[in-house]
Design an enzyme around this catalytic site. Sequence first.
Site, PDB file in Angstrom:
ATOM      1  N   SER A 146       0.845  -1.188   0.000  1.00  0.00           N
ATOM      2  CA  SER A 146       0.000   0.000   0.000  1.00  0.00           C
ATOM      3  C   SER A 146       0.878   1.234   0.000  1.00  0.00           C
ATOM      4  O   SER A 146       2.020   1.195   0.488  1.00  0.00           O
ATOM      5  CB  SER A 146      -0.897   0.020   1.250  1.00  0.00           C
ATOM      6  N   TYR A 159      -1.823  -0.643  10.539  1.00  0.00           N
ATOM      7  CA  TYR A 159      -1.951  -1.105   9.158  1.00  0.00           C
ATOM      8  C   TYR A 159      -0.781  -0.585   8.319  1.00  0.00           C
ATOM      9  O   TYR A 159      -0.149  -1.329   7.566  1.00  0.00           O
ATOM     10  CB  TYR A 159      -3.281  -0.636   8.567  1.00  0.00           C
TER      11      TYR A 159
END
Length: 254
Positions: A146, A159
């Site tokens: 990501s 995360y």
Amino acid sequence: MNNLFDLTGKVALVTGASRGIGESIAKTLAAYGAHVLVSSRKIEGCQAVVDQIKEAGGSAEAFACHIGEIEQVDSLYGHIESAHGRLDILVNNAAANPYFGHILETDLSAYTKTVDVNIRGYFFMSTKGANLMKQNGGGAIVNVASVNGVIPGDLQGIYSITKAAVISMTKAFAKECASFNIRVNALLPGATDTKFAATLVKNPKILEQAMQHVPMRRVAEPDEMAGTVLYLVSNASSYTTGTAINVDGGYLIG
């Protein structure tokens, strides 16, 4: 010239493939000739994707697997080895992001779930996959990380930390597995319209603020991620390993 993107005869495993980015990747790999194992936690969603792939003339099968549970990972690889005897492509896409809030308020449950799936899950999926690839002359692994692994997302601390680890993991595996003809690369999606990213995409205030940092001024569709993965697992990228490709509308330009 031969079709550099032809995956005919390849066996591919895509995790988190029952919807979103994983679904698009699975359908794309199948469209280019791979036999795709569509995997996610719930078999029903996987089977629905498999049915659509077959209706389009592709080859696929469904297998339920929670990559945060080692026993389920072992079961999945046992099936692949007995049914196919090989694995040519692994796309680690399944991920967990159970907590959206200030990093100081992250509880142990959210921390453990995120780390178990996003780091431990990717790691052991990769070791088991690479060992199977090694037996058959090589293969390609793509880790879906990501942009948050480069610039931590607001209120997405743990995360983001795990996705930074995935980028580092990609480089470590690439370096140590190159001699086995196993290439390992990462995809770094930006904001994408999936259920997984609903906290961002479905909140107009948060979305408007986020788009101010995206030069293309829009959210991606899941299908816009699949082409990069196709490139990374095909012969078109035969000399590419250890890289992380941003597919983010320009977000990481700065």
